[in-house]
Design a protein around this motif. Structure first.
Motif, PDB file in Angstrom:
ATOM      1  N   PRO A   1       0.708  -1.484   0.049  1.00 22.22           N
ATOM      2  CA  PRO A   1       0.145   0.057   0.057  1.00 22.22           C
ATOM      3  C   PRO A   1       0.801   1.506  -0.146  1.00 22.22           C
ATOM      4  O   PRO A   1       2.031   0.831   0.456  1.00 22.22           O
ATOM      5  CB  PRO A   1      -0.977  -0.171   0.962  1.00 22.22           C
ATOM      6  N   SER A   2       0.665   2.242  -0.601  1.00 18.76           N
ATOM      7  CA  SER A   2       0.780   3.623  -0.470  1.00 18.76           C
ATOM      8  C   SER A   2       1.655   4.060   0.710  1.00 18.76           C
ATOM      9  O   SER A   2       0.581   3.746   1.570  1.00 18.76           O
ATOM     10  CB  SER A   2      -0.452   4.673  -0.864  1.00 18.76           C
ATOM     11  N   GLY A   3       2.475   4.563   1.046  1.00 20.02           N
ATOM     12  CA  GLY A   3       3.534   4.807   2.368  1.00 20.02           C
ATOM     13  C   GLY A   3       4.078   3.643   3.010  1.00 20.02           C
ATOM     14  O   GLY A   3       4.099   4.095   4.299  1.00 20.02           O
ATOM     15  N   CYS A   4       3.995   2.427   2.564  1.00 23.15           N
ATOM     16  CA  CYS A   4       4.383   1.715   3.494  1.00 23.15           C
ATOM     17  C   CYS A   4       5.593   1.732   3.140  1.00 23.15           C
ATOM     18  O   CYS A   4       6.307   0.420   4.213  1.00 23.15           O
ATOM     19  CB  CYS A   4       3.556   0.249   2.793  1.00 23.15           C
ATOM     20  N   GLY A   5       7.024   2.399   2.665  1.00 23.57           N
ATOM     21  CA  GLY A   5       7.890   2.203   2.790  1.00 23.57           C
ATOM     22  C   GLY A   5       8.813   1.562   1.200  1.00 23.57           C
ATOM     23  O   GLY A   5      10.257   1.581   1.351  1.00 23.57           O
ATOM     24  N   LYS A   6       8.075   1.054   0.375  1.00 25.41           N
ATOM     25  CA  LYS A   6       8.841   0.696  -0.742  1.00 25.41           C
ATOM     26  C   LYS A   6       9.331   1.337  -1.743  1.00 25.41           C
ATOM     27  O   LYS A   6      10.646   1.120  -1.243  1.00 25.41           O
ATOM     28  CB  LYS A   6       7.790   0.607  -1.713  1.00 25.41           C
ATOM     29  N   THR A   7       9.200   2.940  -1.688  1.00 23.26           N
ATOM     30  CA  THR A   7       9.952   4.233  -2.020  1.00 23.26           C
ATOM     31  C   THR A   7      11.483   4.041  -0.848  1.00 23.26           C
ATOM     32  O   THR A   7      13.353   4.605  -1.274  1.00 23.26           O
ATOM     33  CB  THR A   7      10.194   4.998  -2.358  1.00 23.26           C
ATOM     34  N   THR A   8      11.387   4.408   0.131  1.00 26.80           N
ATOM     35  CA  THR A   8      12.302   4.247   1.280  1.00 26.80           C
ATOM     36  C   THR A   8      13.334   2.671   1.300  1.00 26.80           C
ATOM     37  O   THR A   8      14.727   3.343   1.012  1.00 26.80           O
ATOM     38  CB  THR A   8      11.718   4.303   2.331  1.00 26.80           C
ATOM     39  N   LEU A   9      13.069   2.008   0.810  1.00 20.85           N
ATOM     40  CA  LEU A   9      13.814   0.687   0.936  1.00 20.85           C
ATOM     41  C   LEU A   9      14.082   0.698  -0.377  1.00 20.85           C
ATOM     42  O   LEU A   9      16.004   0.991  -0.562  1.00 20.85           O
ATOM     43  CB  LEU A   9      12.550  -0.982   0.893  1.00 20.85           C
TER      44      LEU A   9
HETATM   45  N1  LIG Z   1      10.787  13.205   2.404  1.00 21.74           N
HETATM   46  C1  LIG Z   1      10.002  12.365   3.236  1.00 21.74           C
HETATM   47  N2  LIG Z   1      10.174  12.707   4.942  1.00 21.74           N
HETATM   48  C2  LIG Z   1       9.886  11.864   5.750  1.00 21.74           C
HETATM   49  N3  LIG Z   1       9.389  11.314   5.699  1.00 21.74           N
HETATM   50  C3  LIG Z   1       8.588  11.185   4.503  1.00 21.74           C
HETATM   51  C4  LIG Z   1       8.970  11.245   3.403  1.00 21.74           C
HETATM   52  N4  LIG Z   1       8.394  10.516   1.994  1.00 21.74           N
HETATM   53  C5  LIG Z   1       8.369   9.662   2.472  1.00 21.74           C
HETATM   54  N5  LIG Z   1       7.810   9.488   3.506  1.00 21.74           N
HETATM   55  C6  LIG Z   1       7.426   8.876   4.471  1.00 21.74           C
HETATM   56  O1  LIG Z   1       8.419   8.183   4.643  1.00 21.74           O
HETATM   57  C7  LIG Z   1       6.286   6.406   4.760  1.00 21.74           C
HETATM   58  C8  LIG Z   1       7.084   5.684   3.864  1.00 21.74           C
HETATM   59  O2  LIG Z   1       6.790   6.291   2.557  1.00 21.74           O
HETATM   60  P1  LIG Z   1       7.239   6.115   0.597  1.00 21.74           P
HETATM   61  O3  LIG Z   1       7.506   7.307  -0.067  1.00 21.74           O
HETATM   62  O4  LIG Z   1       9.178   4.831   1.922  1.00 21.74           O
HETATM   63  O5  LIG Z   1       6.244   5.047   0.354  1.00 21.74           O
HETATM   64  P2  LIG Z   1       5.483   4.388  -0.427  1.00 21.74           P
HETATM   65  O6  LIG Z   1       5.225   3.364  -0.297  1.00 21.74           O
HETATM   66  O7  LIG Z   1       7.274   4.589  -1.631  1.00 21.74           O
HETATM   67  O8  LIG Z   1       4.732   4.985  -1.226  1.00 21.74           O
HETATM   68  P3  LIG Z   1       4.074   5.104  -2.458  1.00 21.74           P
HETATM   69  O9  LIG Z   1       3.633   3.877  -2.632  1.00 21.74           O
HETATM   70  O10 LIG Z   1       3.063   6.311  -1.726  1.00 21.74           O
HETATM   71  O11 LIG Z   1       5.013   5.390  -3.584  1.00 21.74           O
HETATM   72  C9  LIG Z   1       5.946   7.478   4.782  1.00 21.74           C
HETATM   73  O12 LIG Z   1       4.806   7.680   5.967  1.00 21.74           O
HETATM   74  C10 LIG Z   1       6.518   8.745   3.968  1.00 21.74           C
HETATM   75  O13 LIG Z   1       5.366   9.627   4.768  1.00 21.74           O
END
Ligand SMILES: Nc1ncnc2c1ncn2[C@@H]1O[C@H](COP(=O)(O)OP(=O)(O)OP(=O)(O)O)[C@@H](O)[C@H]1O
Length: 244
Positions: A44-52
């Motif tokens: 799901p959106s925001g689960c941390g994929k981009t962060t990983l």
């Molecule tokens: N630049 C940032 N500063 C602080 N927190 C952030 C930042 N970017 C993302 N986050 C937080 O880190 C968490 C994971 O975000 P991330 O972007 O990794 O999710 P995602 O799974 O890639 O989402 P999506 O599918 O919507 O792209 C979320 O709670 C988000 O709010």
């Protein structure tokens, strides 16, 4: 390519914790990606994929644990030419032509004109190569961005939603290209919101709220849950976890 086949895992995470803006976003992840595999990163959106993904390509500081990429710590300078990443925002120069953009990234990684031509072909942009990025359609521009990551045959390709906005035919040919790269030894991690794309991956990493729910081929997950479609499989796994 050779180097990636010499290491057991192309990417390996152990107790990986990452904070963003003071909040813990990844909570002790454990993961191994086999060299030459295509892994789908879903959740799901925001689960941390981009962060990983950012941590894997060395642009996101890790808090604790380890993250090893092609046998070296993520962010190691020596990985710069061996790892490529496309983010959700375009990483191309809008006032340059597609060809000039790809040639620029080719020079950065020491690739030649042949490689530029091959890459333009792979993303089906040869006919438009002289066109400036600013006048391209959204799908064409994202393929131009993808070409900049593909050029130079990186050993690890980390692609954040590379097929968003692409028509089914282009998507099909890109997935074929991803698998052709994998057969040559490239390891790919591809995030997607399109659950059906799970069927195109060797295995799926399903994430929720900063941890992994599953890491297995989609048919294995479908069998485990008894669900009829990838979408239902993920919903079932997520509901099971919420109920646990
Ligand atoms: N630049 C940032 N500063 C602080 N927190 C952030 C930042 N970017 C993302 N986050 C937080 O880190 C968490 C994971 O975000 P991330 O972007 O990794 O999710 P995602 O799974 O890639 O989402 P999506 O599918 O919507 O792209 C979320 O709670 C988000 O709010």
């Amino acid at each position: 390519m050779l180097n990636s086949t010499l290491v057991e895992s192309a990417v390996s995470a152990r107790a990986l914790v990452v904070h963003r803006a003071g909040n813990e976003v990844l909570h002790g992840l454990e993961m191994d990606l086999a060299p030459g595999s295509v892994t789908g990163l879903l959740g799901p959106s925001g689960c941390g994929k981009t962060t990983l993904m950012r941590a894997m390509v060395g642009v996101q500081r890790i808090t604790s644990g380890s993250l090893t990429v092609l046998g070296r710590p993520a962010a190691d300078e020596a990985l710069r030419r061996r790892v490529a990443y496309t983010s959700q925002t375009l990483s191309v120069y809008r006032d340059l032509s597609i060809r000039d953009n790809v040639a620029h990234f080719a020079r950065l990684v020491g690739a030649g004109p042949d490689d530029v031509a091959r890459t333009l072909d792979a993303v089906e942009l040869t006919a438009l190569a002289g066109r400036r990025v600013e006048i391209l359609s959204g799908g064409q521009a994202s393929r131009a961005s993808l070409a900049c990551a593909l050029v130079g045959s990186p050993e690890l390709l980390v692609l954040d939603e590379p097929t968003v906005g692409l028509d089914p035919l282009t998507r099909e040919s890109l997935w074929e290209h991803f698998h052709a790269l994998a057969r040559q030894g490239t390891t790919l991690l591809v995030s997607s919101h399109v659950m059906d794309e799970a069927t195109r991956c060797d295995s799926i990493l399903l994430m929720r709220e900063g941890h992994f729910l599953a890491h297995a081929p989609i048919d294995e997950l479908q069998e485990r849950t008894g669900a009829a479609t990838p979408e239902d499989t993920f919903l079932t796994l997520i509901k099971q976890e919420v109920a646990a």
